[in-house]
Design a protein around this motif. Structure first.
Motif: not given
Ligand SMILES: NC(=O)c1ccc[n+]([C@@H]2O[C@H](COP(=O)([O-])OP(=O)(O)OC[C@H]3O[C@@H](n4cnc5c(N)ncnc54)[C@H](OP(=O)(O)O)[C@@H]3O)[C@@H](O)[C@H]2O)c1
Length: 367
Positions: A341-351
């Protein structure tokens, strides 16, 4: 086995090339690339492979001898290429994937794809043609979760954009081609990469950035948003192409009911940025009322082209307003793991988006 991959310089096709690299299948792969020469096409493929985390050795494994230079709108120029002979599998990712009204959409996505399929059938005994479609081609007015259907989306005038209409039209045209072992895989919405975030491509992530900055969008707070990362999508596509037998000829490649709700994505996005979730202030806005947000644009998004932003929000907002998730039980039953799910990898998208302006990210989706 001899595979033809189209769209290898793009987002989904680039992830598919990286997946083929991981499986050790690049030496058996032929690529259709828009380029002036096989050398230039090879460079484009290698650059994209590196963006998707392939090693330098994996990227160097692709040689100009594996590249067909060509455009879907001009198949005659390469239909006789010896590289189209002896193919066993095709992963057709290339398409003009845009919500704009680009006049080349039909020529690329429908006529060009059909011409390519005819050229391949004439020279090769195919085991499978994996056609990459889009789940959104089903059109509006369906109950969610949406199940795979050959009938949905056939009514031309219901499509929100010409792109989805072209994608459903080509599937039906391919189905009618004698001798084409067609399997259609329809991804939902591809955002980021599960470990590389938006580094390979910023496609669609800017919609989240804008919605969070404006604290307004068209989806309900508890709505599930069917998002999948490019690497997982590619793994599923390659698996569907190579699996010797499949139970169906049409699959959603989607997160389905495993998709995060908007509030979960909000919480993860805020955590990644060290801010508070917008949930307490969030306002759901109907597409028809998005223009009322224009005065907020400059205040929240900086100096932007208001008309362009409004148009983008209205297009993407209209899809979000459909409130669809796409049933993925067929895919899971083929033994493919559920999407992260997106919530699990969104931190990398933000970074990986921090230093890139939203409007620059947006340009990727308006070709
Ligand atoms: N991204 C998503 O959210 C999503 C969701 C569902 C389905 N899909 C499907 O996934 C596939 C790939 O989409 P994407 O997001 O990866 O798009 P993308 O990043 O724009 O990549 C498109 C690829 O197709 C190639 N291409 C476009 N027009 C062509 C033509 N006339 N002749 C030859 N090659 C051409 C591009 O080549 P150049 O590099 O030369 O431009 C590029 O390699 C499409 O079939 C799309 O419908 C995508």
């Amino acid at each position: 086995m001899r595979i033809l991959l189209t769209g290898g310089t793009g987002f989904v096709g680039g992830a598919a090339a990286a997946d083929l690299a991981q499986r050790g299948l690049l030496p058996q792969t032929i690529f259709l690339v828009r380029a002036a020469s096989p050398e230039q096409g090879c460079e484009r493929l290698r650059d994209n492979l590196l963006r998707f985390g392939a090693t330098a050795a994996q990227a160097q494994a692709v040689t100009p001898a594996q590249v067909i230079c060509g455009d879907l709108t001009g198949i005659d120029a390469f239909a006789e290429s010896p590289l189209l002979a002896g193919l066993t599998h095709v992963i057709h990712c290339a398409a003009l994937a845009t919500f704009s009204s680009n006049p080349k959409i039909w020529a690329s996505n429908v006529d060009g794809t059909l011409a390519l399929a005819r050229a391949v059938i004439a020279r090769s005994q195919l085991t499978r043609w994996l056609q990459v479609g889009t789940a959104m081609c089903c059109g509006p007015g369906l109950a969610s979760p949406v199940h795979e259907s050959w009938e949905a989306g056939l009514q031309d005038d219901t499509h929100l954009v010409p792109y989805t209409r072209s994608k459903v039209a080509v599937e039906h045209a391919l189905r009618a081609l004698p001798g084409l072992p067609l399997v259609v895989a329809r991804p939902s919405i591809v955002v980021g990469h599960s470990t590389l975030g938006c580094a390979p491509s910023p496609s669609i992530f800017w919609v989240f950035r804008m919605a969070f900055a404006l604290e307004r969008f068209t989806c309900a707070p508890d709505e599930r948003i069917d998002i999948i990362p490019a690497d997982w999508c590619a793994r599923a596509l390659v698996s569907l192409c190579l699996k010797p037998t499949l139970a169906h000829d049409l699959y959603h490649v989607s997160a389905g009911l495993g998709s995060n709700r908007f509030t979960e994505i909000d919480a993860a996005y805020a955590a990644a940025r060290g801010t508070e979730p917008i949930a307490p202030r969030y306002q759901q806005v109907e597409v028809d009322r998005l223009r009322e947000l224009v005065p907020l644009f400059e205040q929240r998004l900086g100096k932007v082209n208001r008309l362009l932003i409004l148009r983008a929000l209205m297009l993407y907002g209209a899809f979000a307003e459909l409130n669809y998730v796409f049933d993925n039980s067929r895919l899971l039953a083929e033994g493919i793991d559920a999407a992260p799910p997106l919530a699990g990898y969104i931190a990398e998208c933000v970074r990986t988006s921090e230093s890139v302006p939203m409007t620059e990210q947006m340009a990727h989706d308006f070709k």
